[in-house]
Motif scaffolding. Structure first.
Motif, PDB file in Angstrom:
ATOM      1  N   PHE A  49       0.856  -1.266  -0.074  1.00  0.00           N
ATOM      2  CA  PHE A  49      -0.117  -0.065   0.084  1.00  0.00           C
ATOM      3  C   PHE A  49       0.782   1.277  -0.090  1.00  0.00           C
ATOM      4  N   HIS A  59      -0.620   2.925  -7.885  1.00  0.00           N
ATOM      5  CA  HIS A  59      -0.349   3.222  -6.429  1.00  0.00           C
ATOM      6  C   HIS A  59      -1.221   4.379  -5.880  1.00  0.00           C
ATOM      7  N   LEU A  62      -4.510   3.665  -4.555  1.00  0.00           N
ATOM      8  CA  LEU A  62      -4.905   2.936  -3.454  1.00  0.00           C
ATOM      9  C   LEU A  62      -5.416   3.788  -2.437  1.00  0.00           C
ATOM     10  N   GLU A  63      -4.955   4.965  -2.283  1.00  0.00           N
ATOM     11  CA  GLU A  63      -5.460   5.797  -1.320  1.00  0.00           C
ATOM     12  C   GLU A  63      -6.658   6.824  -1.636  1.00  0.00           C
ATOM     13  N   PHE A 111      -7.089   3.568   1.152  1.00  0.00           N
ATOM     14  CA  PHE A 111      -6.270   2.518   1.928  1.00  0.00           C
ATOM     15  C   PHE A 111      -4.867   3.398   2.085  1.00  0.00           C
ATOM     16  N   SER A 142      -1.522   2.766   5.311  1.00  0.00           N
ATOM     17  CA  SER A 142      -0.800   1.718   6.190  1.00  0.00           C
ATOM     18  C   SER A 142       0.057   1.995   7.117  1.00  0.00           C
TER      19      SER A 142
END
Length: 476
Positions: free
Chosen positions: A298, A361, A364-365, A370, A372
């Motif tokens: 992540f 990438h 992902l957020e 997400f 991490s």
């Protein structure tokens, strides 16, 4: 509502059918054809429901082939006062001004796995009785899944359980919970190796369709969709409890964040699905321990599982996993629910030992919410100590991983909810190291460590496991 495979090679199937299958017939994981959507009005209409009633509402969106009256009865039995200690089943409690704990360890094995496993035990027995079939569960555990599955399925008609665990890599409490059971349908196997070795053998047997059909194999690991769907319920429950105090006009769309201690990615995947359904979730914070393959993914978009030899033995052992089975379901969503792209990614993993999704990438957020972080043994000790000194509450090491990482992702005005993993009594050594407190056994489990234990030690040998299962499998 029908279910398909992440890899595109399975005919659509009903909920009850995929409960028995575990893995999809093409080796992928089962996912709903479309994720059901709920509105703010629908979620608000659930506010005054009890936990069993809420579970029936959420699960009814997935289990269309189970009559609603039967589903209501299953949820009532699964989440009854005979099984869970807390009146509300899942207590939601402010730990301090920054963190709220979602209490998921009020069940018979004192761990969050009970939340899904108790429902799965009810639903599996129901489906088997309805179809006149038997089921032999072959599962792998790094600590709590095994005991939760065995307590949910012990004595169930038409079901046997073969549970693999890594030798010497669970706490004394965890071993005693599993190995002390003497029910005839429970078979514990302590494997030479780590959790990933156990999981690889489970996948090997499940992936052999001839052996699977001949011996009526299924799984209750978090790859089973029944567990994923049941775990969504407490995300809705926690959001409803946190927003109870808000004025009615401010509730709709009010965002919270969840931090989830993660190993096999099943628990946080349920949060991802709840968010996809429409639950107002701002961030899903993944907390890893030293086996931080998921944190690296992540943070970078590169998924590179480690070998068994490179998997650390840590003081949060249920997260000692380097290859997270459920990540496939999320990557399927990340790749636009495209079975061909997903299959290509897994071929890349087999050929190179990694999947390079660095081009994705930012999504992902940005798109999925997400983030991490990683926690170490020193972090766990410090977090357990600070939490105890500041609040008087003792938390277990996995929850401590969550609290540590949660504090790195706090945002003003956004409540941070940490999913509790287990009772601290299951991990007395690190609790004593952190607090100086010697925790006793819960009263209803006194004498557990003194009971005779029943376990078969086995080499990491697929042929030996096949022979063991075939000789003891329950047949129709």
């Amino acid at each position: 509502m029908k279910y398909i495979s992440t890899r595109g090679g399975m005919e659509p199937a009903e909920y009850g059918e995929v409960l028995l299958e575990g893995l999809a017939t093409d080796g992928g994981l089962v996912v709903p054809e479309t994720v059901p959507q709920v509105t703010s009005e629908t979620i608000e209409s659930w506010r005054d429901l009890s936990y069993p009633e809420l579970a029936a509402e959420v699960l009814s969106l997935y289990a269309h082939d189970i009559p609603r009256a039967d589903l209501d009865a299953m949820c009532a039995r699964a989440y009854s006062r005979d099984t869970f200690v807390a009146d509300e089943v899942v207590p939601v409690t402010k730990l301090d001004d920054e963190i709220t704990l979602v209490g998921l360890s009020e069940g018979p094995t004192l761990a969050f796995k009970d939340m899904a496993m108790q429902f799965l035990g009810q639903s599996l027995e129901y489906v088997l009785a309805r179809t006149d079939r038997t089921l032999n569960i072959v599962g792998a555990t790094s600590g709590d899944t095994g005991s939760a599955a065995e307590y949910a399925l012990r004595g169930k008609d038409g079901i046997a359980v073969f549970m693999l665990s890594p030798q010497g890599r669970m706490s004394d409490f965890q071993r005693a919970q599993m190995y002390s059971l003497d029910d005839e349908n429970i078979h514990n196997i302590a494997l030479e190796g780590v959790f990933d070795d156990c999981q690889n053998l489970v996948k090997a047997l499940s992936g052999d369709l001839e052996f699977k059909r001949e011996n009526h194999l299924g799984t209750v690991n978090s790859i089973n969709l029944g567990r994923i769907s049941a775990q969504m319920v407490y995300y809705f429950w926690a959001w409803l409890r946190v927003t109870d105090a808000l004025p009615v006009t401010e509730r709709a769309g009010f965002e919270v964040s969840f931090t989830v201690p993660s190993g096999n990615f099943g628990n946080i995947l349920s949060g991802h699905m709840a968010k996809t359904m429409g639950l107002p979730v701002r961030k899903l914070v993944l907390a890893a321990n030293e086996n931080n393959v998921l944190d690296q993914f992540f943070r970078t978009g590169l998924y590179a599982p480690r070998s068994s030899a490179e998997t650390y033995l840590t003081s949060s052992p249920s997260m000692d996993i380097s290859k997270a089975s459920n990540l496939e379901r999320f990557i399927y969503d990340l790749l636009g629910r495209d079975g061909e792209r997903l299959s290509a990614a897994w071929r890349e993993l087999d050929e190179t030992g990694k999947i390079d999704l660095t081009a994705e990438h930012a999504r992902l957020e940005g798109e999925f919410g997400f983030v991490s972080g990683t926690s170490t043994h020193a972090d766990r000790v410090a977090t357990i100590r600070a939490t105890f000194e500041g609040t008087g509450v003792i938390i277990d090491p996995h929850t401590a991983d969550g609290v540590k990482v949660a504090r790195e992702h706090l945002e003003p005005g956004v409540p941070m909810l940490v999913l509790e993993t287990a009772k601290p009594e299951k991990f007395p050594e690190i609790v004593f190291e952190a607090t100086g407190k010697q925790l006793g056994m819960p009263e209803h489990l006194s004498g557990l460590l003194d009971l005779p234990q029943h376990v078969t030690e086995m080499a990491d040998d697929e042929a030996q496991l096949r022979e063991f299962v075939a000789a003891r499998a329950v047949k129709p």
